[in-house]
Design an enzyme around this catalytic site. Structure first.
Site, PDB file in Angstrom:
ATOM      1  N   ASP A 169       0.845  -1.196   0.000  1.00 41.51           N
ATOM      2  CA  ASP A 169       0.000   0.000   0.000  1.00 41.51           C
ATOM      3  C   ASP A 169       0.886   1.255   0.000  1.00 41.51           C
ATOM      4  OD1 ASP A 169      -3.210   0.520   0.992  1.00 41.51           O
ATOM      5  OD2 ASP A 169      -1.808   2.200   1.104  1.00 41.51           O
TER       6      ASP A 169
ATOM      7  N   GLY B  51     -15.639   2.719   4.280  1.00 45.01           N
ATOM      8  CA  GLY B  51     -14.274   3.242   4.189  1.00 45.01           C
ATOM      9  C   GLY B  51     -13.577   2.944   2.875  1.00 45.01           C
TER      10      GLY B  51
ATOM     11  N   HIS C 251     -10.360  -5.189  -3.065  1.00 43.39           N
ATOM     12  CA  HIS C 251      -9.034  -5.520  -2.541  1.00 43.39           C
ATOM     13  C   HIS C 251      -9.141  -5.973  -1.098  1.00 43.39           C
ATOM     14  CE1 HIS C 251      -9.859  -1.200  -2.177  1.00 43.39           C
ATOM     15  NE2 HIS C 251      -9.249  -1.260  -1.001  1.00 43.39           N
TER      16      HIS C 251
END
Ligand code: 5GP
Length: 108
Positions: free
Chosen positions: A28, A90, A97
């Site tokens: 990330d 969120g 993912h």
């Protein structure tokens, strides 16, 4: 299209830790923990809520890939897998993912 299609197509760089015909996993860009990896399908499914019956093997594969990645990077003491679904869940990138997050304390 989302930014993740560009990562899949190698149009923008990502720190890829695993890839096969169905899935790809990469770090990330804004990690929420010392280890924060995203596991995504190459097929675009926008959110888990919209998965179809035919997507069941793909979703199962994503979870398997998460375990393969966790073993590969030596996460022996556990980790957390998260899917954010929809704006109020969120989710910010509308390409399904799994977040693989580890090496910090979790309070719940
Ligand atoms: P969501 O909020 O949709 O559950 O998670 C999206 C994640 O994608 C966020 O944790 C965000 O930091 C990550 N992300 C967004 N854009 C990029 C990018 O261009 N590259 C990488 N590696 N991660 C990204």
């Amino acid at each position: 299209m989302t930014i993740f299609d560009k990562i899949i197509n190698k149009e923008i760089p990502a720190n890829i830790v695993y890839e096969d015909d169905v899935a790809i996993a990469f770090h990330d860009i804004a990690p929420q923990a010392p280890t924060h990896i995203l596991v995504i399908p190459k097929k675009r499914i926008d959110q888990i809520e919209n998965m179809k019956e035919e997507d069941k093997p793909v979703i199962g594969h994503l979870f398997h890939v998460a375990t393969v990645v966790a073993k590969k990077i030596g996460l022996e003491n556990g980790y957390r897998l998260i899917i954010n679904n929809g704006v109020e869940g969120g989710q910010t990138v509308f390409h399904l993912h799994i977040h693989l997050i580890a090496e910090r304390e979790f309070s719940w």
